[in-house]
Design a protein around this motif. Structure first.
Motif, PDB file in Angstrom:
ATOM      1  N   GLY A  40     -22.618   3.462  -2.992  1.00 48.63           N
ATOM      2  CA  GLY A  40     -22.329   3.614  -1.484  1.00 48.63           C
ATOM      3  C   GLY A  40     -20.901   3.921  -1.328  1.00 48.63           C
ATOM      4  O   GLY A  40     -20.636   3.601   0.045  1.00 48.63           O
ATOM      5  N   LEU A  68     -19.776   6.657  -0.948  1.00 46.21           N
ATOM      6  CA  LEU A  68     -19.926   7.672  -0.147  1.00 46.21           C
ATOM      7  C   LEU A  68     -20.444   7.476   1.344  1.00 46.21           C
ATOM      8  O   LEU A  68     -21.432   6.748   1.495  1.00 46.21           O
ATOM      9  N   ASN A  69     -20.104   8.226   2.275  1.00 46.79           N
ATOM     10  CA  ASN A  69     -20.754   8.227   3.609  1.00 46.79           C
ATOM     11  C   ASN A  69     -22.432   8.836   3.439  1.00 46.79           C
ATOM     12  O   ASN A  69     -22.404   9.890   3.126  1.00 46.79           O
ATOM     13  N   PRO A  70     -23.067   8.097   3.783  1.00 48.19           N
ATOM     14  CA  PRO A  70     -24.590   8.437   3.545  1.00 48.19           C
ATOM     15  C   PRO A  70     -25.035   9.710   4.336  1.00 48.19           C
ATOM     16  O   PRO A  70     -25.478  10.417   3.775  1.00 48.19           O
TER      17      PRO A  70
END
Ligand SMILES: Cc1cc2nc3c(=O)[nH]c(=O)nc-3n(C[C@H](O)[C@H](O)[C@H](O)COP(=O)(O)O)c2cc1C
Ligand code: SF4
Ligand code: SF4
Ligand code: FES
Lengths: 339, 445
Positions: A332, A334-336
């Motif tokens: 997580g 990274l931005n989903p």
């Protein structure tokens, strides 16, 4: 003379030498990447920040470390200075951050870009960048423009290294080429929609580290790695006439200046040599040019067993790096919305 | 009532004219300096006074002056930085508009101390009417023999010019200012060389803030020691504070450095407390670039000591729990203020004002603005908040000029102290309806 130690390697250099040049004198892996500095252009450097290094000891007299990373292309060495480049994980992380910034607004259109294969930004991203961008917004865009009838400016790809501006400033008699607007919207342009019309203007193509300035006589003719670089010369009344010509089969597709191991032009060439001399008979061939970069441009050199094994090792290293990153991404980081 | 040195006469009618200003003792410092002092003595007095640059960085002025290179045959310049574009800062405008002659007097006295025969006042484009006020004052000074050739028969000649900028915040950065003054694009220079060695047209130059130069007048008149009596420790003298936000009495106040922050916010003499009986939520103490602090940390340091209006006390605790005095742009926010919205406004400003020379600031400022916009629009995630943190730390310390830091610090501080609020925004976007509305309104303007 000043003694400086970079990544544990010590060298003595003349006073006033920059850290970057001292590193180049040492050579090898420890040389920081430089996207805007150009040894042949005065006042170049300082803009891109990819050459940052960590100064862990200021000098013999004042051993305090420098609080922030410094641009090695613009910082002169002091006697007794100690510098970390590839030996500092923080620094490499910081550099990866800079590379990420350089790619934020870059169109990443390598598949249709003439520079692909000899692009310094590709090399930089490959060697120092992150696996994936975290940028998810619209990128800035510009219209493509012609700077004269031989040069195309594809501003979307520009990293604002200011090299072409310095070429126009320092190599050509009057200045018609510069930066308009500011911040993210800053763009390279001629004033205003003027053409660049002088004998050395074509050198802006060679200094451009990316595919922002390209040679219209070569545009879309071939991917660079399908062409063979050969050094050649002719008697030119304007410049030294020492060039590199790029063959495909028996055709001369392109003429450029010769470049050194850091991708810098060795001697400027004139527009006549560059754009108008595309016959083999125009040139005296000297022999194949050696390009030591390990990007695809060197494909022609991979026939030697050593180069091939070096490439394979490198690819393996990169793959390993990728695998490591995947785990991190899964957690997580990274931005989903990016997925 | 605290002692006033700069705004002693600001309410006297006609103080902007030469006659009234002169009646109140104006231009005495020029007379004293030119007739009874040597440049070295003046620099010494300024050193003794402990005066620190009022433009934001707080660098000791006497020291800056003594660094000025003096190669023979090369002109030196004094440049007054009147670009004042930091959001929340409006003290220089007040001073120049009300008492223009104080600045002109300071320019002449300081120039004498530096051996500069030419000086420039670089004023931001939006202050065009103030530029007219200054130009009129300069005219009057010429007419009365304070400017021009052979001033007061002492052999010292001086010319002062006003140059109007075109409205770029970055032209307040001293080297960008010099570029702009030379008629070029306002890009900060890469240092070294510093202006003290190679400034305007390559000549040794001192760049000082309006307030700094004005403060030289009382220092020369009363002596550096007298000036240093005011204040605490290394924060001497008086400081103009531009107070704004949700307070009862916004405005420009001259304070003695060292008064408690609490007194400044709540006493009738200064801000007069928070508007509408609300509670204070946060304060940006020194202009938009400095870290925001929540109410408890602005009133007391992490150690529980009362916070004072000094460079040291506001800086106590570093960036973890402290902030900076900066340019004195004191912005107070009440409990209804949205920190996220406020941060977006700042981020938008820095994005707009980045000159675009160096990659971290050029690309990072826009990116941060876009993420904040996304959060405000109700589409943010917790990962976005982390990403903001990463971006600001990737900008900080990797840029040519301090604008990069100025853009990074507010983001860092807002997340550091108000992370819960950011998380609330991204987890519960419904609670921010008004914010969407606010944003839409802005788009339309
Ligand atoms: C982005 C930026 C904007 C600035 N704007 C101003 C300004 O508007 N006015 C000012 O006096 N100093 C400003 N400064 C600070 C100047 O660079 C410089 O430090 C100051 O003028 C020095 O004067 P002082 O020593 O009297 O404070 C700014 C700095 C930066 C990095
Ligand atoms: S066009 Fe190329 S050379 Fe010019 S600033 Fe952009 S990237 Fe650099
Ligand atoms: S930090 Fe920003 S404003 Fe300063 S030189 Fe770099 S791009 Fe320009
Ligand atoms: S090469 Fe040094 S900053 Fe670009």
């Amino acid at each position: 003379m000043a003694k400086v130690t970079i990544d544990g390697k010590t060298i003595e250099v003349p006073d006033g030498t920059t850290i970057l040049n001292a590193a180049r004198m040492i050579g090898g892996e420890i040389v920081p990447p430089a996207m805007c500095y150009y040894s042949k252009l005065k006042t170049s450097g300082g803009y891109c920040r990819t050459c940052i290094v960590k100064v862990t000891k200021g000098s013999e007299k004042d051993p305090r470390p420098m609080p922030k990373p410094v641009a090695s292309c613009r910082t002169t060495v002091m006697d007794g200075m100690e510098v970390q480049n590839i030996t500092s994980p923080d620094l490499l992380e910081a550099r990866a951050g800079v590379v990420e910034f350089l790619l934020v607004n870059h169109p990443l259109d390598c598949p249709v870009c003439d520079q692909a294969g000899e692009c310094h930004l590709q090399d930089l991203g490959y060697e120092n960048g992150k696996v994936k961008t975290r940028y998810e917004f619209k990128r800035r865009t510009f219209e493509m423009i012609d700077i004269g009838d031989k040069i195309k400016l594809h501003m979307n790809r520009c990293i604002l290294c200011y090299r072409c501006v310095k070429v126009s400033d320092q190599l050509t008699p009057y200045r018609v080429h510069g930066v308009l607007n500011r911040g993210e919207q800053a763009e390279i342009s001629t004033y205003i929609k003027n053409v660049i019309d002088n004998e050395f203007s074509g050198n802006v193509i060679d200094v451009c580290p990316v595919g922002a300035l390209t040679d219209k006589t070569f545009r879309f003719k071939s991917r660079v790695w399908f062409t063979k670089p050969v050094d050649a010369h002719r008697d030119c009344p304007t410049c030294s006439g020492k060039v590199r010509i790029w063959f495909k089969g028996a055709d001369v597709l392109r003429v450029t200046a010769r470049k050194d191991e850091y991708g810098e032009v060795v001697e400027w060439i004139c527009n006549n040599c560059r754009f108008d001399k595309k016959q083999v008979s125009d040139w005296t061939i000297e022999g194949p040019a050696h390009i030591s970069k390990h990007s695809v441009i060197s494909a022609n050199h991979y026939e030697t067993p050593f180069a091939l094994s070096a490439l394979k090792a490198d690819v393996k290293k990169q793959q390993k790096k990728l695998e490591g990153k995947k785990v991190e991404l899964g957690e997580g980081a990274l931005n989903p919305n990016n997925k | 009532m605290g002692k006033k040195l700069l705004l002693k006469h600001d309410n006297i009618p006609g103080i902007n004219t030469y006659e009234v200003y002169r009646q109140r003792g104006g231009y005495a410092s020029v007379e004293k300096a030119l007739k009874t002092m040597t440049p070295e003595v003046i620099v010494e007095e300024v050193k003794k006074s402990g005066l620190r640059g009022r433009g934001g960085a707080g660098f000791p002025t006497g020291m800056k002056w003594s660094f000025l290179a003096k190669p023979p045959g090369v002109p030196r310049y004094l440049v007054c930085n009147a670009d004042e574009s930091e959001p929340g800062t409006f003290k220089d405008r007040y001073l120049m508009e009300k008492i223009p002659h104080l600045l002109i007097e300071g320019m002449i006295t300081s120039s004498f101390a530096l051996g500069a025969n030419t000086s420039y006042i670089y004023i931001r484009g939006e202050y065009f009417y103030v530029a007219r006020v200054l130009e009129k004052a300069i005219e009057e000074a010429y007419a009365n023999g304070w400017l021009g050739e052979n001033i007061l028969g002492t052999g010292f000649s001086h010319h002062c010019y006003v140059q109007v900028g075109a409205g770029a915040y970055i032209c307040g950065e001293e080297t960008a200012l010099l570029e702009s003054l030379e008629g070029k694009r306002g890009n900060p220079r890469i240092k070294p060389p510093f202006p003290a060695v190679a400034g305007l047209w390559g000549c040794p130059t001192v760049v000082n803030n309006v307030e700094t130069i004005a403060a030289v007048v009382p220092i020369v008149n009363d002596g550096g020691d007298e000036y240093a009596k005011i204040g605490i420790g290394k924060s001497t003298g008086t400081k103009l504070i531009s107070a704004s936000g949700h307070i009862n009495k916004p405005g420009v106040y001259e304070i003695e450095l060292g008064i408690p922050v609490e007194e400044f916010i709540y006493s009738e003499q200064y801000c007069g407390g928070i508007r509408n009986g609300k509670k204070m939520k946060a304060v940006v103490a020194g202009g938009s670039s400095v870290p925001i602090l929540p109410a408890d940390l602005i009133l007391k340091t992490a150690k529980g000591e009362p916070r004072l209006m000094t460079y040291e006390s506001l800086g106590d605790g570093g960036f973890q729990t402290g902030t900076m005095l900066g340019s004195g742009g004191f912005i107070v926010m009440d409990e209804d203020t949205s920190i996220v919205k406020n941060l977006y406004t700042f981020a938008r400003f820095y994005h707009h004002e980045s000159c675009g020379q160096c990659s971290p600031c050029r690309e990072g400022t826009g990116w941060m603005e876009k993420i904040l916009h996304k959060i405000l629009d109700g589409h943010g995630t917790v990962a976005d908040v982390d990403l903001l943190w990463d971006i600001q730390s990737n900008i900080e310390g990797k840029t040519i000029c301090p604008l990069g830091e100025a853009a990074a610090w507010p983001v860092a501080a807002a997340i550091r102290h108000f992370r819960a609020e950011f998380e609330e925004y991204v987890k519960n976007p419904k609670s921010i309806k008004d914010v969407k509305h606010y944003y839409r309104l802005r788009e339309k303007v």
